[in-house]
Design an enzyme around this catalytic site. Structure first.
Site, PDB file in Angstrom:
ATOM      1  N   GLY A  36      -5.276 -41.287 -42.129  1.00  0.00           N
ATOM      2  CA  GLY A  36      -5.727 -42.672 -41.973  1.00  0.00           C
ATOM      3  C   GLY A  36      -4.640 -43.688 -41.654  1.00  0.00           C
ATOM      4  O   GLY A  36      -4.833 -44.874 -41.914  1.00  0.00           O
ATOM      5  N   THR A  37      -3.522 -43.253 -41.039  1.00  0.00           N
ATOM      6  CA  THR A  37      -2.528 -44.268 -40.634  1.00  0.00           C
ATOM      7  C   THR A  37      -3.099 -45.144 -39.509  1.00  0.00           C
ATOM      8  O   THR A  37      -2.755 -46.323 -39.413  1.00  0.00           O
ATOM      9  CB  THR A  37      -1.198 -43.632 -40.170  1.00  0.00           C
ATOM     10  N   LEU A  52     -19.685 -35.535 -31.816  1.00  0.00           N
ATOM     11  CA  LEU A  52     -20.811 -36.424 -32.098  1.00  0.00           C
ATOM     12  C   LEU A  52     -21.856 -36.335 -30.996  1.00  0.00           C
ATOM     13  O   LEU A  52     -21.551 -35.965 -29.860  1.00  0.00           O
ATOM     14  CB  LEU A  52     -20.318 -37.874 -32.190  1.00  0.00           C
ATOM     15  N   ASN A  73     -12.249 -43.852 -29.059  1.00  0.00           N
ATOM     16  CA  ASN A  73     -11.391 -42.864 -29.720  1.00  0.00           C
ATOM     17  C   ASN A  73      -9.978 -43.015 -29.178  1.00  0.00           C
ATOM     18  O   ASN A  73      -9.789 -43.419 -28.027  1.00  0.00           O
ATOM     19  CB  ASN A  73     -11.883 -41.442 -29.412  1.00  0.00           C
ATOM     20  N   HIS A 111      -6.647 -40.605 -28.534  1.00  0.00           N
ATOM     21  CA  HIS A 111      -6.232 -39.199 -28.501  1.00  0.00           C
ATOM     22  C   HIS A 111      -4.726 -39.145 -28.227  1.00  0.00           C
ATOM     23  O   HIS A 111      -4.235 -39.891 -27.371  1.00  0.00           O
ATOM     24  CB  HIS A 111      -7.009 -38.456 -27.409  1.00  0.00           C
ATOM     25  N   GLU A 141     -18.993 -35.091 -25.483  1.00  0.00           N
ATOM     26  CA  GLU A 141     -18.043 -33.987 -25.380  1.00  0.00           C
ATOM     27  C   GLU A 141     -16.721 -34.423 -26.026  1.00  0.00           C
ATOM     28  O   GLU A 141     -16.401 -35.607 -26.046  1.00  0.00           O
ATOM     29  CB  GLU A 141     -17.774 -33.641 -23.916  1.00  0.00           C
ATOM     30  N   ASP A 162     -13.125 -35.557 -26.343  1.00  0.00           N
ATOM     31  CA  ASP A 162     -12.050 -36.180 -25.560  1.00  0.00           C
ATOM     32  C   ASP A 162     -12.410 -36.366 -24.087  1.00  0.00           C
ATOM     33  O   ASP A 162     -11.579 -36.156 -23.198  1.00  0.00           O
ATOM     34  CB  ASP A 162     -10.762 -35.327 -25.653  1.00  0.00           C
TER      35      ASP A 162
HETATM   36  C1  GAR Z   1      -3.777 -39.696 -34.410  1.00  0.00           C
HETATM   37  O1  GAR Z   1      -2.557 -39.396 -33.817  1.00  0.00           O
HETATM   38  C2  GAR Z   1      -4.886 -39.537 -33.397  1.00  0.00           C
HETATM   39  O2  GAR Z   1      -4.471 -39.779 -32.102  1.00  0.00           O
HETATM   40  C3  GAR Z   1      -5.247 -38.086 -33.551  1.00  0.00           C
HETATM   41  O3  GAR Z   1      -5.142 -37.827 -34.911  1.00  0.00           O
HETATM   42  C4  GAR Z   1      -4.140 -38.671 -35.485  1.00  0.00           C
HETATM   43  C5  GAR Z   1      -4.728 -39.304 -36.718  1.00  0.00           C
HETATM   44  O4  GAR Z   1      -3.748 -39.738 -37.591  1.00  0.00           O
HETATM   45  N1  GAR Z   1      -6.551 -37.859 -33.045  1.00  0.00           N
HETATM   46  C6  GAR Z   1      -6.922 -36.714 -32.468  1.00  0.00           C
HETATM   47  O5  GAR Z   1      -6.184 -35.758 -32.341  1.00  0.00           O
HETATM   48  C7  GAR Z   1      -8.352 -36.711 -31.936  1.00  0.00           C
HETATM   49  N2  GAR Z   1      -8.558 -35.630 -31.031  1.00  0.00           N
HETATM   50  P1  GAR Z   1      -4.143 -40.558 -38.902  1.00  0.00           P
HETATM   51  O6  GAR Z   1      -5.107 -39.727 -39.723  1.00  0.00           O
HETATM   52  O7  GAR Z   1      -2.858 -40.781 -39.629  1.00  0.00           O
HETATM   53  O8  GAR Z   1      -4.783 -41.847 -38.459  1.00  0.00           O
END
Ligand code: GAR
Length: 210
Positions: free
Chosen positions: A16-17, A97, A109, A111, A150, A152
Protein backbone atom coordinates in the site's frame (compact mmCIF):
# COMPACT_ATOMS: atom_id res chain seq x y z
CA UNK A 1 -12.31 28.61 -4.47
CA UNK A 2 -11.17 25.08 -3.62
CA UNK A 3 -11.65 22.33 -6.21
CA UNK A 4 -14.48 19.83 -5.62
CA UNK A 5 -12.99 16.57 -4.35
CA UNK A 6 -13.76 13.36 -6.21
CA UNK A 7 -14.68 10.34 -4.12
CA UNK A 8 -12.13 7.60 -4.79
CA UNK A 9 -12.04 3.92 -3.82
CA UNK A 10 -8.61 2.27 -3.78
CA UNK A 11 -8.19 -1.46 -4.45
CA UNK A 12 -5.04 -3.24 -3.29
CA UNK A 13 -3.55 -6.61 -2.38
CA UNK A 14 -0.32 -5.71 -0.59
CA UNK A 15 1.85 -3.12 1.10
CA UNK A 16 0.00 0.00 0.00
CA UNK A 17 2.78 2.54 -0.61
CA UNK A 18 0.78 3.64 -3.66
CA UNK A 19 -2.24 4.18 -1.39
CA UNK A 20 -0.07 6.13 1.07
CA UNK A 21 1.00 8.48 -1.73
CA UNK A 22 -2.63 9.06 -2.75
CA UNK A 23 -3.61 9.74 0.88
CA UNK A 24 -0.82 12.31 1.17
CA UNK A 25 -1.65 14.02 -2.12
CA UNK A 26 -5.33 14.19 -1.22
CA UNK A 27 -4.72 15.49 2.31
CA UNK A 28 -2.27 18.17 1.20
CA UNK A 29 -4.73 19.43 -1.38
CA UNK A 30 -2.30 18.65 -4.21
CA UNK A 31 -4.86 16.23 -5.70
CA UNK A 32 -8.63 16.87 -5.68
CA UNK A 33 -9.58 13.47 -4.25
CA UNK A 34 -10.92 11.99 -1.05
CA UNK A 35 -10.29 8.28 -0.46
CA UNK A 36 -13.69 7.04 0.77
CA UNK A 37 -12.90 3.31 0.95
CA UNK A 38 -9.98 0.91 0.62
CA UNK A 39 -10.69 -2.66 -0.45
CA UNK A 40 -8.24 -5.56 -0.39
CA UNK A 41 -8.36 -8.95 -2.10
CA UNK A 42 -6.34 -10.36 0.85
CA UNK A 43 -7.08 -10.10 4.56
CA UNK A 44 -3.36 -9.74 5.43
CA UNK A 45 -2.57 -6.78 3.14
CA UNK A 46 -0.69 -4.07 5.06
CA UNK A 47 -2.52 -1.43 2.98
CA UNK A 48 -5.62 -2.16 5.11
CA UNK A 49 -3.73 -1.01 8.20
CA UNK A 50 -2.78 2.25 6.45
CA UNK A 51 -6.49 2.89 5.79
CA UNK A 52 -7.56 2.03 9.36
CA UNK A 53 -4.96 4.43 10.77
CA UNK A 54 -6.67 7.24 8.89
CA UNK A 55 -10.16 6.16 9.85
CA UNK A 56 -10.97 5.22 6.25
CA UNK A 57 -13.20 2.13 5.80
CA UNK A 58 -10.96 -0.90 5.14
CA UNK A 59 -12.90 -3.62 3.36
CA UNK A 60 -11.83 -7.17 2.59
CA UNK A 61 -13.33 -9.19 -0.26
CA UNK A 62 -11.03 -12.17 -0.46
CA UNK A 63 -10.28 -13.42 -3.95
CA UNK A 64 -9.80 -16.97 -2.69
CA UNK A 65 -13.46 -17.24 -1.67
CA UNK A 66 -14.59 -17.03 -5.30
CA UNK A 67 -13.91 -19.14 -8.36
CA UNK A 68 -14.77 -16.96 -11.35
CA UNK A 69 -13.68 -13.34 -11.94
CA UNK A 70 -17.35 -12.54 -12.64
CA UNK A 71 -18.41 -13.72 -9.16
CA UNK A 72 -15.52 -11.95 -7.49
CA UNK A 73 -16.13 -8.66 -9.31
CA UNK A 74 -19.84 -8.71 -8.51
CA UNK A 75 -19.07 -9.09 -4.77
CA UNK A 76 -16.37 -6.41 -4.91
CA UNK A 77 -18.49 -3.76 -6.61
CA UNK A 78 -21.40 -4.57 -4.30
CA UNK A 79 -19.13 -3.92 -1.30
CA UNK A 80 -18.04 -0.58 -2.79
CA UNK A 81 -21.56 0.59 -3.67
CA UNK A 82 -22.45 2.15 -0.25
CA UNK A 83 -19.43 4.46 -0.60
CA UNK A 84 -20.52 5.65 -4.07
CA UNK A 85 -17.00 6.14 -5.45
CA UNK A 86 -16.75 8.31 -8.54
CA UNK A 87 -13.35 6.87 -9.44
CA UNK A 88 -11.57 3.62 -8.56
CA UNK A 89 -7.78 3.39 -8.38
CA UNK A 90 -5.94 0.06 -8.42
CA UNK A 91 -2.84 0.23 -6.24
CA UNK A 92 -1.02 -3.08 -6.38
CA UNK A 93 -4.30 -4.97 -6.85
CA UNK A 94 -3.58 -8.43 -8.20
CA UNK A 95 -6.94 -9.83 -9.35
CA UNK A 96 -8.70 -9.78 -12.67
CA UNK A 97 -11.91 -7.73 -12.75
CA UNK A 98 -15.05 -7.69 -14.84
CA UNK A 99 -15.96 -4.04 -15.10
CA UNK A 100 -19.67 -3.19 -14.70
CA UNK A 101 -20.90 -0.78 -17.41
CA UNK A 102 -21.37 2.00 -14.84
CA UNK A 103 -17.63 1.90 -14.02
CA UNK A 104 -16.28 1.94 -17.58
CA UNK A 105 -13.57 4.59 -17.97
CA UNK A 106 -13.69 5.32 -14.25
CA UNK A 107 -11.06 2.81 -13.12
CA UNK A 108 -7.29 3.37 -13.39
CA UNK A 109 -4.31 1.11 -12.74
CA UNK A 110 -0.59 1.80 -12.47
CA UNK A 111 1.72 -0.91 -13.78
CA UNK A 112 5.49 -0.98 -13.13
CA UNK A 113 6.63 -1.36 -16.77
CA UNK A 114 6.18 0.24 -20.16
CA UNK A 115 3.13 -1.64 -21.46
CA UNK A 116 2.50 -3.63 -23.56
CA UNK A 117 5.90 -5.07 -22.58
CA UNK A 118 6.09 -7.05 -19.34
CA UNK A 119 2.35 -6.99 -18.64
CA UNK A 120 -0.39 -9.58 -18.37
CA UNK A 121 -0.97 -12.54 -16.09
CA UNK A 122 1.98 -13.28 -13.81
CA UNK A 123 3.62 -9.87 -14.30
CA UNK A 124 3.22 -8.01 -11.03
CA UNK A 125 5.44 -6.29 -8.49
CA UNK A 126 9.04 -7.54 -8.33
CA UNK A 127 8.44 -10.20 -11.01
CA UNK A 128 8.16 -7.40 -13.57
CA UNK A 129 11.55 -5.91 -12.67
CA UNK A 130 13.23 -9.34 -12.64
CA UNK A 131 11.89 -9.97 -16.16
CA UNK A 132 13.01 -6.54 -17.41
CA UNK A 133 16.57 -7.18 -16.15
CA UNK A 134 16.63 -10.76 -17.49
CA UNK A 135 15.66 -9.46 -20.91
CA UNK A 136 18.48 -6.89 -20.87
CA UNK A 137 16.26 -3.82 -21.35
CA UNK A 138 17.96 -0.42 -21.20
CA UNK A 139 14.81 1.46 -20.18
CA UNK A 140 11.78 0.62 -18.09
CA UNK A 141 9.14 2.77 -16.45
CA UNK A 142 5.51 2.87 -15.48
CA UNK A 143 2.18 2.96 -17.28
CA UNK A 144 -1.12 4.37 -16.04
CA UNK A 145 -4.04 2.92 -17.97
CA UNK A 146 -7.79 2.50 -17.85
CA UNK A 147 -8.79 -0.91 -16.55
CA UNK A 148 -10.74 -3.26 -18.77
CA UNK A 149 -11.52 -6.97 -18.51
CA UNK A 150 -7.96 -8.14 -19.31
CA UNK A 151 -4.78 -7.84 -17.24
CA UNK A 152 -2.80 -4.64 -17.95
CA UNK A 153 -4.65 -4.03 -21.20
CA UNK A 154 -6.93 -0.95 -21.21
CA UNK A 155 -6.19 2.35 -23.01
CA UNK A 156 -2.98 4.06 -21.86
CA UNK A 157 -3.29 7.44 -20.13
CA UNK A 158 0.39 8.16 -19.60
CA UNK A 159 3.80 6.54 -19.34
CA UNK A 160 7.07 7.59 -17.72
CA UNK A 161 10.40 6.03 -18.67
CA UNK A 162 13.38 5.47 -16.36
CA UNK A 163 16.85 4.16 -17.26
CA UNK A 164 17.99 0.66 -16.38
CA UNK A 165 21.47 1.08 -14.87
CA UNK A 166 24.45 -1.24 -15.22
CA UNK A 167 24.39 -2.51 -11.65
CA UNK A 168 20.64 -2.58 -11.11
CA UNK A 169 19.01 -5.29 -9.03
CA UNK A 170 15.24 -5.88 -9.16
CA UNK A 171 15.05 -3.89 -5.90
CA UNK A 172 16.99 -0.85 -7.14
CA UNK A 173 15.05 -0.78 -10.41
CA UNK A 174 11.79 -1.09 -8.48
CA UNK A 175 12.68 1.94 -6.36
CA UNK A 176 13.36 4.05 -9.47
CA UNK A 177 10.12 2.91 -11.15
CA UNK A 178 8.08 3.49 -7.99
CA UNK A 179 9.46 7.04 -7.73
CA UNK A 180 8.16 7.59 -11.29
CA UNK A 181 4.81 6.03 -10.29
CA UNK A 182 4.46 8.43 -7.36
CA UNK A 183 4.37 11.35 -9.83
CA UNK A 184 2.66 9.72 -12.81
CA UNK A 185 -0.30 8.19 -10.97
CA UNK A 186 -1.51 11.39 -9.28
CA UNK A 187 -1.03 13.25 -12.57
CA UNK A 188 -3.27 10.77 -14.42
CA UNK A 189 -5.85 10.74 -11.61
CA UNK A 190 -5.97 14.53 -11.72
CA UNK A 191 -6.66 14.48 -15.48
CA UNK A 192 -9.48 11.97 -14.99
CA UNK A 193 -10.91 13.79 -11.96
CA UNK A 194 -10.98 17.04 -13.93
CA UNK A 195 -12.70 15.45 -16.91
CA UNK A 196 -9.72 16.03 -19.19
CA UNK A 197 -9.46 12.53 -20.68
CA UNK A 198 -11.29 11.39 -23.79
CA UNK A 199 -10.98 7.77 -24.89
CA UNK A 200 -11.02 7.16 -28.65
CA UNK A 201 -10.59 3.43 -29.22
CA UNK A 202 -7.23 2.60 -27.66
CA UNK A 203 -6.04 6.20 -27.69
CA UNK A 204 -6.57 8.55 -24.77
CA UNK A 205 -6.64 12.23 -25.67
CA UNK A 206 -5.76 14.81 -23.03
CA UNK A 207 -8.02 17.82 -23.39
CA UNK A 208 -6.53 21.16 -22.37
CA UNK A 209 -7.99 22.53 -19.13
CA UNK A 210 -10.45 25.43 -19.32
C1 GAR B 1 3.38 -0.95 -7.58
O1 GAR B 1 4.69 -0.84 -8.04
C2 GAR B 1 2.45 -1.18 -8.76
O2 GAR B 1 2.91 -0.61 -9.93
C3 GAR B 1 2.47 -2.68 -8.88
O3 GAR B 1 2.51 -3.16 -7.58
C4 GAR B 1 3.19 -2.22 -6.74
C5 GAR B 1 2.35 -1.99 -5.52
O4 GAR B 1 3.09 -1.50 -4.46
N1 GAR B 1 1.33 -3.12 -9.60
C6 GAR B 1 1.32 -4.19 -10.39
O5 GAR B 1 2.29 -4.90 -10.56
C7 GAR B 1 0.00 -4.44 -11.11
N2 GAR B 1 0.17 -5.35 -12.19
P1 GAR B 1 2.37 -1.06 -3.11
O6 GAR B 1 1.58 -2.24 -2.57
O7 GAR B 1 3.48 -0.67 -2.18
O8 GAR B 1 1.46 0.10 -3.43
Amino acid sequence: MSEAKRKVAVLLSGNGTTLENLFQRGESGALPIQVVAVLSSRADAYGLERARRRGVPALVVERKRFVLPEEYSAALFEALAPYAPELVCLAGFMSLLRIPPAYEQRILNVHPALLPAFGGKGYYGMKVHEAVLRHGCKVSGCTVHFVDNEYDHGPIVLQRAVPVLENDTPESLSERVQAAEREAYPEAIRLLAQGQLRVEGRRVRVLTSK
